[in-house]
Design a protein around this motif. Structure first.
Motif, PDB file in Angstrom:
ATOM      1  N   ARG A  79     -85.700  80.197  12.245  1.00 40.52           N
ATOM      2  CA  ARG A  79     -84.715  80.640  11.134  1.00 40.52           C
ATOM      3  C   ARG A  79     -84.825  79.680   9.953  1.00 40.52           C
ATOM      4  N   ASP A  80     -84.312  78.419  10.377  1.00 43.13           N
ATOM      5  CA  ASP A  80     -84.293  77.332   9.286  1.00 43.13           C
ATOM      6  C   ASP A  80     -85.581  77.308   8.409  1.00 43.13           C
ATOM      7  N   ARG A  81     -86.596  77.403   9.029  1.00 44.56           N
ATOM      8  CA  ARG A  81     -88.002  77.248   8.292  1.00 44.56           C
ATOM      9  C   ARG A  81     -87.928  78.374   7.171  1.00 44.56           C
ATOM     10  N   PHE A  82     -87.669  79.767   7.742  1.00 47.16           N
ATOM     11  CA  PHE A  82     -87.789  80.965   6.918  1.00 47.16           C
ATOM     12  C   PHE A  82     -86.734  80.919   5.814  1.00 47.16           C
ATOM     13  N   ALA A  83     -85.510  80.399   6.249  1.00 46.56           N
ATOM     14  CA  ALA A  83     -84.577  80.408   5.077  1.00 46.56           C
ATOM     15  C   ALA A  83     -84.687  79.559   4.060  1.00 46.56           C
ATOM     16  N   GLY A  84     -85.470  78.372   4.221  1.00 45.89           N
ATOM     17  CA  GLY A  84     -85.845  77.467   3.164  1.00 45.89           C
ATOM     18  C   GLY A  84     -87.068  77.991   2.198  1.00 45.89           C
ATOM     19  N   GLN A  85     -87.918  78.906   2.962  1.00 47.38           N
ATOM     20  CA  GLN A  85     -88.845  79.446   2.489  1.00 47.38           C
ATOM     21  C   GLN A  85     -88.256  80.596   1.414  1.00 47.38           C
ATOM     22  N   TRP A  86     -87.355  81.300   2.175  1.00 45.77           N
ATOM     23  CA  TRP A  86     -86.656  82.351   0.953  1.00 45.77           C
ATOM     24  C   TRP A  86     -85.747  81.662  -0.030  1.00 45.77           C
ATOM     25  N   LYS A  87     -85.141  80.664   0.079  1.00 49.76           N
ATOM     26  CA  LYS A  87     -84.657  80.151  -1.009  1.00 49.76           C
ATOM     27  C   LYS A  87     -85.418  79.676  -1.985  1.00 49.76           C
ATOM     28  N   GLU A  88     -86.834  79.173  -1.776  1.00 51.12           N
ATOM     29  CA  GLU A  88     -87.762  78.879  -2.679  1.00 51.12           C
ATOM     30  C   GLU A  88     -88.351  80.084  -3.369  1.00 51.12           C
ATOM     31  N   VAL A  89     -88.401  81.187  -2.659  1.00 47.36           N
ATOM     32  CA  VAL A  89     -88.826  82.543  -3.367  1.00 47.36           C
ATOM     33  C   VAL A  89     -87.687  82.869  -4.281  1.00 47.36           C
ATOM     34  N   LYS A  90     -86.463  82.674  -4.168  1.00 49.22           N
ATOM     35  CA  LYS A  90     -85.400  82.970  -5.096  1.00 49.22           C
ATOM     36  C   LYS A  90     -85.459  82.215  -6.198  1.00 49.22           C
ATOM     37  N   ALA A  91     -85.631  81.013  -6.099  1.00 46.23           N
ATOM     38  CA  ALA A  91     -85.902  80.040  -7.224  1.00 46.23           C
ATOM     39  C   ALA A  91     -86.963  80.143  -8.147  1.00 46.23           C
ATOM     40  N   LEU A  92     -88.224  80.705  -7.420  1.00 46.21           N
ATOM     41  CA  LEU A  92     -89.340  80.980  -8.253  1.00 46.21           C
ATOM     42  C   LEU A  92     -89.120  82.251  -9.219  1.00 46.21           C
ATOM     43  N   PHE A  93     -88.221  82.983  -8.803  1.00 49.39           N
ATOM     44  CA  PHE A  93     -87.981  84.132  -9.618  1.00 49.39           C
ATOM     45  C   PHE A  93     -87.652  84.071 -11.205  1.00 49.39           C
ATOM     46  N   VAL A  94     -86.910  82.929 -11.372  1.00 46.07           N
ATOM     47  CA  VAL A  94     -86.573  82.560 -12.596  1.00 46.07           C
ATOM     48  C   VAL A  94     -87.832  82.532 -13.474  1.00 46.07           C
ATOM     49  N   ASP A  95     -88.746  81.742 -13.213  1.00 43.07           N
ATOM     50  CA  ASP A  95     -90.275  81.582 -14.037  1.00 43.07           C
ATOM     51  C   ASP A  95     -91.199  82.543 -13.619  1.00 43.07           C
ATOM     52  N   SER A  96     -91.228  83.231 -12.693  1.00 34.72           N
ATOM     53  CA  SER A  96     -92.263  84.270 -12.307  1.00 34.72           C
ATOM     54  C   SER A  96     -91.542  85.176 -11.391  1.00 34.72           C
ATOM     55  N   PRO A  97     -91.070  86.152 -11.864  1.00 36.87           N
ATOM     56  CA  PRO A  97     -90.418  87.366 -10.995  1.00 36.87           C
ATOM     57  C   PRO A  97     -91.431  87.866 -10.222  1.00 36.87           C
ATOM     58  N   GLN A  98     -92.855  88.402 -10.739  1.00 41.39           N
ATOM     59  CA  GLN A  98     -93.804  88.886  -9.901  1.00 41.39           C
ATOM     60  C   GLN A  98     -94.347  88.151  -8.843  1.00 41.39           C
ATOM     61  N   GLU A  99     -94.422  87.122  -9.094  1.00 46.11           N
ATOM     62  CA  GLU A  99     -95.040  85.923  -7.895  1.00 46.11           C
ATOM     63  C   GLU A  99     -93.891  85.852  -6.828  1.00 46.11           C
ATOM     64  N   ALA A 100     -92.581  85.805  -7.218  1.00 49.45           N
ATOM     65  CA  ALA A 100     -91.501  85.634  -6.334  1.00 49.45           C
ATOM     66  C   ALA A 100     -91.435  86.891  -5.500  1.00 49.45           C
ATOM     67  N   MET A 101     -91.441  88.284  -6.086  1.00 49.32           N
ATOM     68  CA  MET A 101     -91.690  89.405  -5.416  1.00 49.32           C
ATOM     69  C   MET A 101     -92.714  89.375  -4.525  1.00 49.32           C
ATOM     70  N   LEU A 102     -93.941  89.147  -4.733  1.00 46.96           N
ATOM     71  CA  LEU A 102     -95.108  89.009  -3.693  1.00 46.96           C
ATOM     72  C   LEU A 102     -94.806  88.247  -2.555  1.00 46.96           C
ATOM     73  N   ARG A 103     -94.446  86.776  -2.918  1.00 52.49           N
ATOM     74  CA  ARG A 103     -93.984  85.996  -2.001  1.00 52.49           C
ATOM     75  C   ARG A 103     -92.985  86.433  -0.855  1.00 52.49           C
ATOM     76  N   GLY A 104     -91.887  87.062  -1.601  1.00 52.85           N
ATOM     77  CA  GLY A 104     -90.869  87.746  -0.601  1.00 52.85           C
ATOM     78  C   GLY A 104     -91.635  88.696   0.338  1.00 52.85           C
ATOM     79  N   ASP A 105     -92.587  89.606  -0.063  1.00 51.89           N
ATOM     80  CA  ASP A 105     -93.060  90.859   0.512  1.00 51.89           C
ATOM     81  C   ASP A 105     -93.781  90.070   1.673  1.00 51.89           C
TER      82      ASP A 105
END
Length: 218
Positions: A79-105
């Motif tokens: 859970r902690d590992r995935f939570a950290g990755q999810w936080k990174e996905v949301k941070a990435l959205f600012v500069d690259s929404p498309q890449e963040a969306m794909l990483r989230g998927d």
């Protein structure tokens, strides 16, 4: 006398038929009520697409299939590992929404596989998810639909896709134990409950990415 016997037999037969019909109706209503309760909005969507009889058969087949899976909650470490990755996905959205969306998927697919869902095509993965997560599975489908047409999607649509993904993310980590406060969501801002802070362009902060390079939000 023979006529009386015939009449009696006909009456008994009619009573039996009516009793069987009543049992069938009660059984069908219980079946429908169970499927509605289990699948939520997915029940209505499937009925609209396939008709009631075929839809209920399809949903029962999903239940049977998923009952054979070895689904388990995430461990605290997972859970902690995935939570950290999810936080990174949301941070990435600012500069690259498309890449963040794909990483989230991809992250959600990884989480499902870790929990014990077999990895197949999206439609089968979605169907499996609806059995025990019917109230949020539609968010996964809606987010994925936007990801599929990402070349034409607007930034606002991609933001909506990531928010939809977050609904499922929260569900998949919810039974792993106590939430690790700061990792699951960013700190609340302005006293508004549930505000993760990553969706607002007026926020200025620094977040570490997986590459160790800071992203400036602004």
């Amino acid at each position: 006398m023979q006529g009386d016997n015939t009449t009696f037999i006909v009456i008994v037969a009619a009573i039996v038929v009516l009793a069987l019909l009543a049992v069938w109706l009660v059984t069908r209503r219980k079946r429908t009520a169970h499927l509605r309760d289990t699948f939520g909005e997915e029940y209505d969507r499937t009925v609209k697409e396939h008709g009631r009889s075929d839809a209920e058969r399809n949903l029962e087949e999903r239940e049977k299939r998923v009952s054979d899976f070895q689904i388990r909650p995430l461990t605290i470490a997972e859970r902690d590992r995935f939570a950290g990755q999810w936080k990174e996905v949301k941070a990435l959205f600012v500069d690259s929404p498309q890449e963040a969306m794909l990483r989230g998927d991809r992250l959600l697919a990884d989480m499902m596989q870790t929990r014990g869902f077999p990895m197949s095509d999206f439609d089968r993965r979605y169907e499996d998810l609806t059995v025990n997560h019917g109230k949020v599975a539609h968010h996964y489908r809606e987010g994925h639909e936007i990801a599929e047409r990402r070349a034409e999607a607007t930034t606002e649509e991609m933001r909506r896709a990531l928010k939809n993904y977050e609904q499922l993310f929260d569900e998949l980590v919810s039974d792993a134990g106590a939430e690790p406060a700061a990792l699951i969501h960013d700190e609340k801002r302005d006293g508004q409950p549930g505000d993760t802070g990553v969706w607002h362009s007026d926020q200025v902060s620094t977040t570490q990415t997986t590459l160790g390079q800071p992203i400036q939000r602004g």
